[in-house]
Design an enzyme around this catalytic site. Structure first.
Site, PDB file in Angstrom:
ATOM      1  N   SER A  10       0.850  -1.194   0.000  1.00 45.81           N
ATOM      2  CA  SER A  10       0.000   0.000   0.000  1.00 45.81           C
ATOM      3  C   SER A  10       0.880   1.236   0.000  1.00 45.81           C
ATOM      4  O   SER A  10       1.619   1.485   0.963  1.00 45.81           O
ATOM      5  CB  SER A  10      -0.890   0.015   1.244  1.00 45.81           C
ATOM      6  OG  SER A  10      -1.426   1.316   1.414  1.00 45.81           O
ATOM      7  N   HIS A  35      -1.101  -1.238  -4.301  1.00 42.14           N
ATOM      8  CA  HIS A  35      -2.403  -0.952  -3.698  1.00 42.14           C
ATOM      9  C   HIS A  35      -2.444   0.555  -3.456  1.00 42.14           C
ATOM     10  O   HIS A  35      -1.592   1.114  -2.762  1.00 42.14           O
ATOM     11  CB  HIS A  35      -2.533  -1.727  -2.388  1.00 42.14           C
ATOM     12  CG  HIS A  35      -3.848  -1.561  -1.708  1.00 42.14           C
ATOM     13  ND1 HIS A  35      -4.963  -2.321  -2.033  1.00 42.14           N
ATOM     14  CD2 HIS A  35      -4.231  -0.721  -0.719  1.00 42.14           C
ATOM     15  CE1 HIS A  35      -5.976  -1.958  -1.259  1.00 42.14           C
ATOM     16  NE2 HIS A  35      -5.567  -0.990  -0.453  1.00 42.14           N
ATOM     17  N   ASP A  37      -4.556   3.693  -2.149  1.00 42.48           N
ATOM     18  CA  ASP A  37      -5.669   4.053  -1.272  1.00 42.48           C
ATOM     19  C   ASP A  37      -6.212   5.442  -1.613  1.00 42.48           C
ATOM     20  O   ASP A  37      -5.506   6.450  -1.464  1.00 42.48           O
ATOM     21  CB  ASP A  37      -5.206   4.040   0.187  1.00 42.48           C
ATOM     22  CG  ASP A  37      -5.041   2.629   0.723  1.00 42.48           C
ATOM     23  OD1 ASP A  37      -5.885   1.770   0.405  1.00 42.48           O
ATOM     24  OD2 ASP A  37      -4.076   2.385   1.459  1.00 42.48           O
ATOM     25  N   MET A  39      -8.914   8.147  -0.581  1.00 35.19           N
ATOM     26  CA  MET A  39      -9.786   8.510   0.557  1.00 35.19           C
ATOM     27  C   MET A  39     -10.307   9.927   0.349  1.00 35.19           C
ATOM     28  O   MET A  39      -9.553  10.810  -0.054  1.00 35.19           O
ATOM     29  CB  MET A  39      -8.991   8.463   1.856  1.00 35.19           C
ATOM     30  CG  MET A  39      -8.300   7.150   2.113  1.00 35.19           C
ATOM     31  SD  MET A  39      -7.560   7.157   3.757  1.00 35.19           S
ATOM     32  CE  MET A  39      -6.605   5.646   3.711  1.00 35.19           C
ATOM     33  N   HIS A  76      -8.102   1.209  -4.233  1.00 33.57           N
ATOM     34  CA  HIS A  76      -9.050   0.942  -3.150  1.00 33.57           C
ATOM     35  C   HIS A  76      -9.799   2.248  -2.873  1.00 33.57           C
ATOM     36  O   HIS A  76      -9.249   3.174  -2.275  1.00 33.57           O
ATOM     37  CB  HIS A  76      -8.260   0.454  -1.927  1.00 33.57           C
ATOM     38  CG  HIS A  76      -9.091   0.197  -0.722  1.00 33.57           C
ATOM     39  ND1 HIS A  76      -8.547  -0.001   0.518  1.00 33.57           N
ATOM     40  CD2 HIS A  76     -10.446   0.107  -0.548  1.00 33.57           C
ATOM     41  CE1 HIS A  76      -9.512  -0.211   1.408  1.00 33.57           C
ATOM     42  NE2 HIS A  76     -10.671  -0.127   0.788  1.00 33.57           N
ATOM     43  N   MET A  78     -11.941   4.346  -1.091  1.00 32.26           N
ATOM     44  CA  MET A  78     -12.615   4.624   0.194  1.00 32.26           C
ATOM     45  C   MET A  78     -13.309   5.974   0.064  1.00 32.26           C
ATOM     46  O   MET A  78     -12.898   6.974   0.658  1.00 32.26           O
ATOM     47  CB  MET A  78     -11.584   4.595   1.326  1.00 32.26           C
ATOM     48  CG  MET A  78     -11.133   3.185   1.655  1.00 32.26           C
ATOM     49  SD  MET A  78      -9.670   3.141   2.698  1.00 32.26           S
ATOM     50  CE  MET A  78      -8.405   3.229   1.446  1.00 32.26           C
ATOM     51  N   MET A 169     -11.523  -6.036   4.861  1.00 37.30           N
ATOM     52  CA  MET A 169     -10.696  -5.111   5.657  1.00 37.30           C
ATOM     53  C   MET A 169     -10.371  -5.732   7.009  1.00 37.30           C
ATOM     54  O   MET A 169     -11.264  -6.224   7.705  1.00 37.30           O
ATOM     55  CB  MET A 169     -11.422  -3.782   5.871  1.00 37.30           C
ATOM     56  CG  MET A 169     -11.550  -2.924   4.645  1.00 37.30           C
ATOM     57  SD  MET A 169      -9.975  -2.509   3.852  1.00 37.30           S
ATOM     58  CE  MET A 169      -9.144  -1.546   5.133  1.00 37.30           C
ATOM     59  N   ASP A 203      -6.429  -6.456   4.021  1.00 37.64           N
ATOM     60  CA  ASP A 203      -5.800  -5.134   4.063  1.00 37.64           C
ATOM     61  C   ASP A 203      -5.908  -4.543   5.463  1.00 37.64           C
ATOM     62  O   ASP A 203      -7.012  -4.333   5.965  1.00 37.64           O
ATOM     63  CB  ASP A 203      -6.517  -4.230   3.043  1.00 37.64           C
ATOM     64  CG  ASP A 203      -5.976  -2.813   3.016  1.00 37.64           C
ATOM     65  OD1 ASP A 203      -4.904  -2.564   3.608  1.00 37.64           O
ATOM     66  OD2 ASP A 203      -6.632  -1.954   2.385  1.00 37.64           O
TER      67      ASP A 203
END
Ligand SMILES: O=C(CO)[C@@H](O)[C@H](O)COP(=O)(O)O
Length: 253
Positions: A10, A35, A37, A39, A76, A78, A169, A203
């Protein structure tokens, strides 16, 4: 034989001032995927970056030569409105668009970010929409969400509505460096028992100390942020993670 071991560091824990080099070094250190992320400060209490940054890091990592191959950008999402950003992320170079089950239930159906709509997008519609936009589709569940919500989605006879990966998760999404929640592993075990070939990603809190439990439960895609980027020997950590998974599933990319 089942799906291969996939190690997906990540980049949330990478040095953002040197992100391009951090990404290419990680792949050179024998990671399979990155990966990424995303957000938005709404779905989770933290913010990272959006499609423009993904566009900038894409040239640092060769595109995968096959679906789920080396160099896959595993985004990912979010974010509260996953449908709005599908096209932008496809253009930016995302290969696998993993949205949250919980967000899909509340996301608007508007394709244009400027539009607003009261219509809702179901998880199945989201998967289909991601596929229509030529990306693999992942579906993620938070610790609060029971795994049972996924059965109907995975047992769907409509192929375009079936996800290419499920993400369980193992921390509350939002931050790197949190403690691994072993309480989430029965979800992984239940998924693996029903679906021997499914790509199951875990994760949060994965490291040399926790990988054995996750691999034993049946996870084959391992996300690790602080354990890889905080290590003196990132390649060594990636190797240990891979070996733990391969012990149970003897095939690799
Ligand atoms: O999605 C998230 C956090 O919400 C993760 O991808 C973290 O970035 C994992 O970090 P570590 O727990 O491995 O440090």
């Amino acid at each position: 034989m089942g799906p291969p071991a996939v190690i997906a560091p990540s980049i949330l824990s990478a040095d953002f001032a040197k992100l391009g080099a951090a990404c290419s070094d990680t792949i050179d250190n024998n990671a399979d995927w990155l990966h990424i992320d995303i957000m938005d400060g709404h779905f989770v209490p933290n913010m990272t970056f959006g499609a423009p940054v993904v566009t900038k890091i894409r040239p640092h990592v060769q595109r995968p030569s096959m679906a789920r191959g080396k160099g896959t950008f595993d985004c990912h999402m979010m974010i509260a409105e996953p449908k709005k950003w599908v096209k932008d992320f496809q253009k930016a170079g995302c290969d696998l668009y993993c949205f949250h089950y919980e967000a899909a239930l509340t996301s608007t159906a508007a394709e244009d970010p400027a539009e607003s709509s009261e219509a809702k997008t179901s998880p199945k519609e989201m998967i289909k929409y991601v596929h229509e936009n030529r990306m693999l589709a992942g579906i993620a569940i938070k610790p609060e969400t029971p795994v049972d919500v996924l059965w109907e989605i995975l047992e769907n006879p409509e192929k375009e509505e079936v996800p290419d990966m499920v993400l369980v998760m193992t921390v509350h999404p939002g931050f790197g460096g949190q403690k691994f929640m072993a309480s989430e592993l029965p979800k992984v075990k239940a998924l693996r028992e029903r679906y021997p070939d499914l790509y199951i990603e875990v994760d949060g809190g994965l490291s040399e100390a926790t990988i054995e439990q996750a691999a034993e439960a049946g996870a084959n895609v391992i996300v690790a942020g602080s354990a890889v980027f905080g290590a003196k020997d990132p390649a060594g950590v990636i190797k240990v993670l891979r070996e733990s998974v391969e012990k149970r599933r003897p095939s690799s990319l």
